[in-house]
Design a protein around this motif. Structure first.
Motif, PDB file in Angstrom:
ATOM      1  N   ALA A 200      -0.323  -0.177 -10.607  1.00 20.31           N
ATOM      2  CA  ALA A 200      -0.326   0.312  -9.235  1.00 20.31           C
ATOM      3  C   ALA A 200      -1.187  -0.588  -8.356  1.00 20.31           C
TER       4      ALA A 200
ATOM      5  N   PRO B  72      -2.208   6.824 -10.921  1.00 17.58           N
ATOM      6  CA  PRO B  72      -1.968   5.371 -10.888  1.00 17.58           C
ATOM      7  C   PRO B  72      -3.131   4.594 -11.489  1.00 17.58           C
TER       8      PRO B  72
ATOM      9  N   ASN C   1       6.185   3.049 -10.948  1.00 16.44           N
ATOM     10  CA  ASN C   1       6.452   4.259 -11.728  1.00 16.44           C
ATOM     11  C   ASN C   1       7.948   4.454 -11.936  1.00 16.44           C
TER      12      ASN C   1
ATOM     13  N   HIS D 145       1.239   3.859  -6.369  1.00 10.28           N
ATOM     14  CA  HIS D 145       2.531   3.257  -6.733  1.00 10.28           C
ATOM     15  C   HIS D 145       3.372   2.980  -5.490  1.00 10.28           C
TER      16      HIS D 145
END
Length: 451
Positions: free
Chosen positions: A132, A66, A143, A138
Protein backbone atom coordinates in the motif's frame (compact mmCIF):
# COMPACT_ATOMS: atom_id res chain seq x y z
CA UNK A 1 25.93 4.42 -12.17
CA UNK A 2 27.65 4.42 -15.56
CA UNK A 3 27.32 7.56 -17.67
CA UNK A 4 27.10 6.85 -21.39
CA UNK A 5 27.51 10.36 -22.73
CA UNK A 6 24.90 9.64 -25.38
CA UNK A 7 23.88 12.60 -27.51
CA UNK A 8 20.21 13.37 -26.75
CA UNK A 9 19.66 14.67 -30.27
CA UNK A 10 20.70 11.33 -31.71
CA UNK A 11 18.36 9.36 -29.47
CA UNK A 12 15.43 11.76 -29.86
CA UNK A 13 15.78 11.79 -33.65
CA UNK A 14 15.75 7.99 -33.68
CA UNK A 15 12.67 7.98 -31.46
CA UNK A 16 10.80 10.43 -33.70
CA UNK A 17 11.51 8.41 -36.84
CA UNK A 18 10.86 4.95 -35.41
CA UNK A 19 7.80 2.89 -36.25
CA UNK A 20 5.87 0.78 -33.74
CA UNK A 21 7.53 -2.59 -33.20
CA UNK A 22 4.31 -4.58 -33.14
CA UNK A 23 1.32 -2.86 -34.75
CA UNK A 24 -1.95 -4.70 -34.25
CA UNK A 25 -2.08 -5.48 -37.97
CA UNK A 26 1.03 -7.66 -37.61
CA UNK A 27 -0.50 -9.90 -34.96
CA UNK A 28 -2.28 -13.06 -36.02
CA UNK A 29 -6.00 -13.10 -35.20
CA UNK A 30 -7.13 -14.85 -32.04
CA UNK A 31 -8.98 -17.41 -34.13
CA UNK A 32 -5.64 -18.71 -35.38
CA UNK A 33 -4.92 -20.00 -31.87
CA UNK A 34 -7.85 -21.91 -30.36
CA UNK A 35 -6.28 -22.15 -26.91
CA UNK A 36 -8.02 -24.20 -24.24
CA UNK A 37 -11.33 -25.91 -24.87
CA UNK A 38 -14.55 -23.94 -24.24
CA UNK A 39 -15.50 -26.24 -21.38
CA UNK A 40 -12.23 -25.36 -19.62
CA UNK A 41 -13.12 -21.67 -19.79
CA UNK A 42 -16.64 -22.38 -18.61
CA UNK A 43 -15.29 -24.17 -15.53
CA UNK A 44 -12.85 -21.32 -14.85
CA UNK A 45 -15.66 -18.78 -14.88
CA UNK A 46 -17.80 -20.97 -12.65
CA UNK A 47 -14.99 -21.39 -10.11
CA UNK A 48 -14.19 -17.67 -9.96
CA UNK A 49 -17.85 -16.89 -9.40
CA UNK A 50 -17.85 -19.50 -6.65
CA UNK A 51 -14.90 -17.73 -5.04
CA UNK A 52 -16.52 -14.29 -5.25
CA UNK A 53 -17.29 -13.97 -1.55
CA UNK A 54 -13.83 -15.13 -0.48
CA UNK A 55 -12.11 -12.80 -2.92
CA UNK A 56 -14.28 -9.90 -1.81
CA UNK A 57 -13.43 -10.63 1.82
CA UNK A 58 -9.73 -10.77 0.98
CA UNK A 59 -9.83 -7.45 -0.87
CA UNK A 60 -11.64 -5.82 2.05
CA UNK A 61 -9.27 -7.27 4.65
CA UNK A 62 -6.26 -5.94 2.77
CA UNK A 63 -7.97 -2.56 2.35
CA UNK A 64 -8.70 -2.31 6.07
CA UNK A 65 -5.15 -3.25 7.10
CA UNK A 66 -2.76 -1.75 4.51
CA UNK A 67 0.95 -2.42 4.80
CA UNK A 68 3.92 -0.72 3.15
CA UNK A 69 6.43 -2.36 0.85
CA UNK A 70 8.64 -5.13 2.28
CA UNK A 71 6.47 -5.12 5.42
CA UNK A 72 3.34 -6.83 4.08
CA UNK A 73 3.44 -9.73 6.57
CA UNK A 74 -0.25 -9.75 7.51
CA UNK A 75 -1.27 -9.26 3.87
CA UNK A 76 0.74 -12.28 2.75
CA UNK A 77 -0.66 -14.34 5.62
CA UNK A 78 -4.22 -13.49 4.51
CA UNK A 79 -3.50 -14.50 0.91
CA UNK A 80 -1.86 -17.71 2.11
CA UNK A 81 -4.91 -18.47 4.25
CA UNK A 82 -7.20 -18.31 1.22
CA UNK A 83 -4.89 -20.50 -0.83
CA UNK A 84 -4.56 -23.00 2.02
CA UNK A 85 -8.33 -23.36 2.32
CA UNK A 86 -8.23 -24.72 -1.22
CA UNK A 87 -5.36 -27.14 -0.71
CA UNK A 88 -2.50 -24.88 -1.82
CA UNK A 89 0.26 -24.20 0.70
CA UNK A 90 2.46 -21.37 -0.53
CA UNK A 91 6.09 -20.95 0.44
CA UNK A 92 6.50 -17.60 2.22
CA UNK A 93 9.77 -15.72 2.41
CA UNK A 94 10.99 -16.84 -0.99
CA UNK A 95 13.69 -15.20 -3.13
CA UNK A 96 15.38 -13.68 -0.09
CA UNK A 97 12.37 -11.44 0.65
CA UNK A 98 10.35 -11.96 3.82
CA UNK A 99 7.08 -10.92 2.17
CA UNK A 100 7.44 -12.67 -1.17
CA UNK A 101 5.66 -15.97 -1.71
CA UNK A 102 5.14 -18.63 -4.35
CA UNK A 103 3.03 -21.68 -5.01
CA UNK A 104 2.82 -23.98 -8.03
CA UNK A 105 0.66 -26.76 -9.41
CA UNK A 106 1.05 -29.07 -12.37
CA UNK A 107 4.24 -30.45 -13.87
CA UNK A 108 6.93 -31.06 -11.27
CA UNK A 109 9.33 -28.63 -12.94
CA UNK A 110 9.25 -26.35 -15.93
CA UNK A 111 11.63 -28.78 -17.63
CA UNK A 112 9.14 -31.65 -17.15
CA UNK A 113 8.39 -33.42 -20.42
CA UNK A 114 4.73 -33.81 -21.18
CA UNK A 115 3.63 -37.36 -21.90
CA UNK A 116 0.96 -36.09 -24.25
CA UNK A 117 2.96 -33.61 -26.31
CA UNK A 118 6.50 -34.92 -25.91
CA UNK A 119 7.74 -31.38 -25.32
CA UNK A 120 8.81 -29.41 -22.28
CA UNK A 121 5.87 -28.49 -20.10
CA UNK A 122 4.97 -24.80 -20.41
CA UNK A 123 4.99 -22.67 -17.26
CA UNK A 124 2.76 -19.61 -16.74
CA UNK A 125 3.01 -17.39 -13.65
CA UNK A 126 0.20 -15.25 -12.25
CA UNK A 127 1.73 -12.30 -10.44
CA UNK A 128 0.36 -10.70 -7.28
CA UNK A 129 1.29 -7.48 -5.50
CA UNK A 130 -0.18 -6.21 -2.24
CA UNK A 131 1.76 -3.26 -0.85
CA UNK A 132 0.00 0.00 0.00
CA UNK A 133 0.88 3.68 -0.07
CA UNK A 134 1.80 5.77 2.98
CA UNK A 135 -1.21 7.45 4.60
CA UNK A 136 -3.66 6.71 1.75
CA UNK A 137 -3.55 2.91 1.90
CA UNK A 138 -4.59 0.87 -1.13
CA UNK A 139 -5.04 3.91 -3.33
CA UNK A 140 -3.47 2.03 -6.24
CA UNK A 141 -5.75 -0.98 -5.79
CA UNK A 142 -3.16 -3.59 -4.92
CA UNK A 143 -5.73 -5.26 -2.68
CA UNK A 144 -7.70 -5.92 -5.87
CA UNK A 145 -4.58 -7.18 -7.66
CA UNK A 146 -3.86 -9.68 -4.88
CA UNK A 147 -7.44 -10.94 -4.72
CA UNK A 148 -7.88 -11.35 -8.47
CA UNK A 149 -4.50 -13.09 -8.81
CA UNK A 150 -5.53 -15.49 -6.05
CA UNK A 151 -8.85 -16.13 -7.76
CA UNK A 152 -7.31 -16.66 -11.19
CA UNK A 153 -4.77 -19.13 -9.78
CA UNK A 154 -7.33 -21.14 -7.82
CA UNK A 155 -9.76 -21.22 -10.74
CA UNK A 156 -7.23 -22.60 -13.20
CA UNK A 157 -5.29 -24.86 -10.83
CA UNK A 158 -7.59 -27.92 -11.21
CA UNK A 159 -7.14 -27.81 -15.02
CA UNK A 160 -3.36 -27.53 -15.17
CA UNK A 161 -2.42 -31.19 -14.90
CA UNK A 162 -4.70 -32.11 -17.80
CA UNK A 163 -3.28 -29.24 -19.85
CA UNK A 164 0.21 -30.69 -19.41
CA UNK A 165 1.74 -27.55 -17.95
CA UNK A 166 2.69 -25.74 -14.78
CA UNK A 167 1.00 -22.78 -13.13
CA UNK A 168 2.48 -20.59 -10.41
CA UNK A 169 1.36 -17.67 -8.34
CA UNK A 170 4.26 -15.40 -7.42
CA UNK A 171 3.73 -12.79 -4.75
CA UNK A 172 5.95 -9.77 -5.19
CA UNK A 173 6.29 -7.08 -2.48
CA UNK A 174 7.08 -3.39 -2.71
CA UNK A 175 5.84 -2.30 -6.13
CA UNK A 176 5.19 1.26 -4.96
CA UNK A 177 8.87 1.69 -4.22
CA UNK A 178 11.56 -0.89 -3.78
CA UNK A 179 11.30 -2.89 -6.97
CA UNK A 180 10.13 -6.16 -5.51
CA UNK A 181 9.81 -7.86 -8.89
CA UNK A 182 13.34 -6.87 -9.86
CA UNK A 183 14.59 -8.42 -6.61
CA UNK A 184 12.61 -11.58 -7.40
CA UNK A 185 14.09 -11.64 -10.90
CA UNK A 186 17.63 -11.29 -9.57
CA UNK A 187 17.00 -14.14 -7.13
CA UNK A 188 15.85 -16.44 -9.95
CA UNK A 189 12.16 -16.27 -9.07
CA UNK A 190 11.11 -16.21 -12.72
CA UNK A 191 13.68 -18.75 -13.92
CA UNK A 192 11.87 -21.53 -15.74
CA UNK A 193 8.73 -19.39 -16.19
CA UNK A 194 7.76 -19.01 -19.85
CA UNK A 195 5.19 -16.20 -19.54
CA UNK A 196 3.51 -14.18 -16.84
CA UNK A 197 0.53 -11.92 -16.31
CA UNK A 198 -1.29 -9.68 -13.85
CA UNK A 199 -4.10 -7.12 -14.03
CA UNK A 200 -4.06 -3.62 -12.53
CA UNK A 201 -7.08 -1.55 -11.43
CA UNK A 202 -7.86 1.58 -13.41
CA UNK A 203 -10.24 4.55 -13.48
CA UNK A 204 -13.98 4.46 -14.07
CA UNK A 205 -14.86 1.81 -16.64
CA UNK A 206 -11.64 2.17 -18.62
CA UNK A 207 -9.95 -0.89 -20.05
CA UNK A 208 -6.36 -0.66 -21.20
CA UNK A 209 -5.94 -0.96 -24.97
CA UNK A 210 -4.84 -4.23 -26.50
CA UNK A 211 -1.72 -2.59 -27.90
CA UNK A 212 0.65 -0.13 -26.31
CA UNK A 213 2.48 -0.36 -23.01
CA UNK A 214 0.91 2.58 -21.23
CA UNK A 215 3.69 2.67 -18.65
CA UNK A 216 6.98 4.47 -18.25
CA UNK A 217 10.27 3.29 -16.91
CA UNK A 218 11.39 5.15 -13.82
CA UNK A 219 14.68 5.89 -12.08
CA UNK A 220 15.00 7.41 -8.62
CA UNK A 221 17.67 9.96 -7.77
CA UNK A 222 18.59 11.55 -4.45
CA UNK A 223 20.92 14.50 -4.17
CA UNK A 224 22.53 16.03 -1.10
CA UNK A 225 24.19 19.44 -1.34
CA UNK A 226 26.84 20.39 1.19
CA UNK A 227 27.79 24.03 1.66
CA UNK A 228 29.11 26.00 4.60
CA UNK A 229 27.06 27.47 7.41
CA UNK A 230 27.30 31.12 8.30
CA UNK A 231 25.35 33.90 9.99
CA UNK A 232 22.78 34.93 7.40
CA UNK A 233 22.85 38.57 8.59
CA UNK A 234 26.30 39.23 10.05
CA UNK A 235 28.51 37.28 7.66
CA UNK A 236 26.60 35.69 4.80
CA UNK A 237 29.69 36.06 2.61
CA UNK A 238 31.38 33.35 4.68
CA UNK A 239 28.69 30.82 3.85
CA UNK A 240 28.09 28.57 0.88
CA UNK A 241 24.35 28.23 0.46
CA UNK A 242 23.22 24.64 -0.06
CA UNK A 243 19.61 25.84 -0.37
CA UNK A 244 20.62 27.93 -3.38
CA UNK A 245 22.06 24.75 -4.86
CA UNK A 246 18.95 22.63 -4.42
CA UNK A 247 16.66 25.46 -5.61
CA UNK A 248 18.87 26.02 -8.66
CA UNK A 249 18.66 22.30 -9.42
CA UNK A 250 14.88 22.24 -8.99
CA UNK A 251 14.32 25.28 -11.18
CA UNK A 252 16.73 24.05 -13.84
CA UNK A 253 14.90 20.75 -14.03
CA UNK A 254 11.66 22.70 -14.42
CA UNK A 255 13.22 24.54 -17.35
CA UNK A 256 14.35 21.23 -18.85
CA UNK A 257 10.75 20.03 -19.05
CA UNK A 258 10.16 22.33 -22.04
CA UNK A 259 12.68 20.34 -24.07
CA UNK A 260 11.87 16.71 -23.31
CA UNK A 261 9.83 14.15 -25.19
CA UNK A 262 6.07 13.83 -24.63
CA UNK A 263 6.74 10.36 -23.18
CA UNK A 264 9.07 11.85 -20.54
CA UNK A 265 8.24 12.99 -17.03
CA UNK A 266 10.37 14.46 -14.22
CA UNK A 267 9.08 15.28 -10.77
CA UNK A 268 10.63 15.73 -7.37
CA UNK A 269 10.56 17.31 -3.94
CA UNK A 270 12.99 19.12 -1.67
CA UNK A 271 13.16 16.92 1.41
CA UNK A 272 15.48 19.14 3.46
CA UNK A 273 15.76 22.89 2.91
CA UNK A 274 17.87 23.89 5.89
CA UNK A 275 17.41 24.32 9.64
CA UNK A 276 16.77 28.02 10.30
CA UNK A 277 16.27 31.14 8.15
CA UNK A 278 19.07 33.04 9.93
CA UNK A 279 21.63 30.34 9.18
CA UNK A 280 23.10 29.93 5.70
CA UNK A 281 21.91 26.40 4.88
CA UNK A 282 24.82 23.97 5.08
CA UNK A 283 22.97 20.81 4.03
CA UNK A 284 19.96 20.34 1.75
CA UNK A 285 18.45 17.30 0.05
CA UNK A 286 16.03 16.49 -2.75
CA UNK A 287 14.60 13.45 -4.47
CA UNK A 288 13.55 13.16 -8.10
CA UNK A 289 11.78 10.57 -10.25
CA UNK A 290 12.82 10.43 -13.90
CA UNK A 291 10.43 8.62 -16.25
CA UNK A 292 10.32 7.72 -19.92
CA UNK A 293 8.46 5.15 -22.01
CA UNK A 294 11.54 3.84 -23.83
CA UNK A 295 14.69 2.36 -22.32
CA UNK A 296 17.09 4.49 -24.37
CA UNK A 297 15.19 7.74 -23.79
CA UNK A 298 15.09 6.98 -20.06
CA UNK A 299 18.87 6.69 -20.02
CA UNK A 300 19.30 9.98 -21.86
CA UNK A 301 16.83 11.86 -19.68
CA UNK A 302 18.54 10.59 -16.54
CA UNK A 303 21.90 11.86 -17.76
CA UNK A 304 20.43 15.28 -18.48
CA UNK A 305 19.06 15.45 -14.94
CA UNK A 306 22.40 14.35 -13.47
CA UNK A 307 24.17 17.09 -15.44
CA UNK A 308 21.81 19.65 -13.91
CA UNK A 309 22.38 18.38 -10.37
CA UNK A 310 26.13 18.64 -10.81
CA UNK A 311 25.91 22.05 -12.46
CA UNK A 312 23.90 23.42 -9.54
CA UNK A 313 26.75 22.54 -7.22
CA UNK A 314 29.26 24.20 -9.52
CA UNK A 315 27.12 27.35 -9.74
CA UNK A 316 26.87 27.71 -5.97
CA UNK A 317 30.29 26.53 -4.82
CA UNK A 318 28.77 23.60 -2.97
CA UNK A 319 29.35 19.88 -3.44
CA UNK A 320 26.77 17.41 -4.69
CA UNK A 321 26.43 13.85 -3.43
CA UNK A 322 24.21 12.06 -5.94
CA UNK A 323 22.68 8.67 -5.31
CA UNK A 324 21.19 7.45 -8.58
CA UNK A 325 19.17 4.24 -8.69
CA UNK A 326 19.03 3.88 -4.92
CA UNK A 327 16.14 1.57 -5.75
CA UNK A 328 16.13 -0.70 -8.80
CA UNK A 329 15.09 1.10 -11.99
CA UNK A 330 11.71 0.11 -13.41
CA UNK A 331 11.76 -0.61 -17.13
CA UNK A 332 8.97 0.52 -19.48
CA UNK A 333 6.45 -2.26 -19.93
CA UNK A 334 7.12 -4.27 -23.07
CA UNK A 335 3.68 -5.17 -24.43
CA UNK A 336 2.84 -8.57 -25.85
CA UNK A 337 -0.05 -7.84 -28.16
CA UNK A 338 -0.95 -11.47 -28.78
CA UNK A 339 -1.33 -12.31 -25.09
CA UNK A 340 -3.21 -9.06 -24.49
CA UNK A 341 -5.55 -10.00 -27.32
CA UNK A 342 -6.34 -13.33 -25.68
CA UNK A 343 -6.95 -11.63 -22.33
CA UNK A 344 -9.30 -9.22 -24.11
CA UNK A 345 -11.19 -12.08 -25.73
CA UNK A 346 -12.08 -13.53 -22.35
CA UNK A 347 -12.88 -10.15 -20.83
CA UNK A 348 -15.29 -9.47 -23.67
CA UNK A 349 -17.26 -12.58 -22.72
CA UNK A 350 -17.97 -10.68 -19.50
CA UNK A 351 -19.55 -7.83 -21.43
CA UNK A 352 -16.54 -5.49 -21.36
CA UNK A 353 -15.17 -4.05 -24.60
CA UNK A 354 -11.41 -3.70 -24.97
CA UNK A 355 -10.23 -0.94 -27.32
CA UNK A 356 -7.36 -0.91 -29.77
CA UNK A 357 -4.71 1.79 -29.60
CA UNK A 358 -1.42 2.63 -31.26
CA UNK A 359 1.34 0.17 -30.43
CA UNK A 360 3.45 3.04 -29.23
CA UNK A 361 2.77 5.32 -26.25
CA UNK A 362 2.10 8.94 -27.11
CA UNK A 363 2.58 10.41 -23.65
CA UNK A 364 4.15 9.57 -20.32
CA UNK A 365 2.43 7.30 -17.86
CA UNK A 366 2.86 5.60 -14.49
CA UNK A 367 5.50 3.00 -13.81
CA UNK A 368 5.55 -0.60 -12.63
CA UNK A 369 8.24 -3.14 -11.86
CA UNK A 370 6.22 -5.56 -13.99
CA UNK A 371 8.07 -3.79 -16.79
CA UNK A 372 11.25 -5.53 -15.65
CA UNK A 373 9.50 -8.91 -15.87
CA UNK A 374 8.20 -8.06 -19.35
CA UNK A 375 11.76 -7.73 -20.65
CA UNK A 376 12.79 -11.07 -19.13
CA UNK A 377 9.85 -13.14 -20.40
CA UNK A 378 6.66 -12.43 -22.34
CA UNK A 379 4.27 -10.73 -19.92
CA UNK A 380 1.04 -8.75 -19.79
CA UNK A 381 -0.16 -6.03 -17.44
CA UNK A 382 -3.58 -4.88 -18.67
CA UNK A 383 -5.73 -2.53 -16.62
CA UNK A 384 -9.43 -2.66 -15.86
CA UNK A 385 -11.55 0.13 -14.40
CA UNK A 386 -13.24 -0.47 -11.06
CA UNK A 387 -16.45 1.24 -12.10
CA UNK A 388 -16.09 4.28 -9.88
CA UNK A 389 -16.46 7.91 -10.87
CA UNK A 390 -14.10 8.91 -13.70
CA UNK A 391 -12.57 11.66 -11.58
CA UNK A 392 -11.60 9.25 -8.78
CA UNK A 393 -7.97 8.69 -9.68
CA UNK A 394 -5.32 6.29 -8.33
CA UNK A 395 -3.03 7.52 -5.56
CA UNK A 396 -5.98 9.25 -3.95
CA UNK A 397 -7.78 8.10 -0.80
CA UNK A 398 -11.09 8.11 -2.67
CA UNK A 399 -9.72 5.52 -5.08
CA UNK A 400 -8.77 3.28 -2.17
CA UNK A 401 -12.34 3.48 -0.88
CA UNK A 402 -13.68 2.56 -4.32
CA UNK A 403 -11.82 -0.77 -4.31
CA UNK A 404 -14.32 -2.39 -1.96
CA UNK A 405 -17.48 -1.16 -3.66
CA UNK A 406 -19.65 -3.67 -5.59
CA UNK A 407 -18.52 -2.48 -9.07
CA UNK A 408 -14.90 -3.08 -8.05
CA UNK A 409 -15.68 -6.63 -6.94
CA UNK A 410 -17.41 -7.24 -10.29
CA UNK A 411 -14.28 -5.98 -12.05
CA UNK A 412 -12.13 -8.21 -9.83
CA UNK A 413 -14.14 -11.29 -10.83
CA UNK A 414 -14.12 -10.42 -14.54
CA UNK A 415 -10.37 -9.70 -14.53
CA UNK A 416 -9.62 -12.96 -12.73
CA UNK A 417 -11.67 -14.94 -15.25
CA UNK A 418 -9.88 -13.25 -18.17
CA UNK A 419 -6.42 -13.73 -16.66
CA UNK A 420 -7.04 -17.39 -15.90
CA UNK A 421 -8.45 -17.76 -19.41
CA UNK A 422 -5.30 -16.30 -20.95
CA UNK A 423 -3.13 -18.63 -18.86
CA UNK A 424 -5.24 -21.64 -19.87
CA UNK A 425 -4.93 -20.73 -23.56
CA UNK A 426 -1.16 -20.35 -23.18
CA UNK A 427 -0.71 -23.71 -21.47
CA UNK A 428 -3.01 -25.52 -23.92
CA UNK A 429 -1.79 -24.17 -27.25
CA UNK A 430 1.78 -24.80 -28.40
CA UNK A 431 1.33 -22.66 -31.52
CA UNK A 432 0.14 -19.76 -29.40
CA UNK A 433 3.19 -20.12 -27.15
CA UNK A 434 5.51 -20.10 -30.14
CA UNK A 435 3.84 -16.99 -31.57
CA UNK A 436 4.00 -15.20 -28.22
CA UNK A 437 7.71 -15.90 -27.96
CA UNK A 438 8.28 -14.85 -31.56
CA UNK A 439 6.63 -11.49 -30.88
CA UNK A 440 8.75 -11.09 -27.74
CA UNK A 441 11.96 -11.83 -29.64
CA UNK A 442 11.08 -9.57 -32.58
CA UNK A 443 10.52 -6.70 -30.15
CA UNK A 444 14.00 -6.83 -28.69
CA UNK A 445 14.15 -10.11 -26.81
CA UNK A 446 15.55 -10.30 -23.31
CA UNK A 447 17.01 -7.10 -21.84
CA UNK A 448 18.15 -6.23 -18.36
CA UNK A 449 18.85 -2.74 -17.09
CA UNK A 450 22.53 -3.48 -16.57
CA UNK A 451 22.93 -3.34 -20.34
Amino acid sequence: MTRTGTDPLEVYTAYASATPSTPASDVAPVAAFPGAAPEVHARIAERVEGLRDELRALAIALFEDPELGFDEHRSVARIAEVLSRHGITPEIGTFGLETAFAASVGAATAAHTSETTGSAAPHFAIVAEYDALPEIGHACGHNIIAALATGAFLALAPEVEALGGRLSIIGTPAEEGGGGKEHVLRAGGFDGVDAAGMVHPSVGNQVSPITGSGTSGVRRIRVRYRGRAGHAAASPYLGLNALDAVVTAYQSIAQLRQHILPIDRIHGIITNGGVAPNVVPELTEAEFLVRSSEIETLKVLTERVLDILEAAALATGTTAEIDADFEPPYLPLKPNVLMNTHWARHLETRGRTVPLAPARPTQGGPSTDMGNVSWAIPAVHPALGLGGAPDVLPHNAAFAASTIEPPAIDALVDAAIALAGLAADYLADAELRAAVRDEFDRNGGVRRWEE
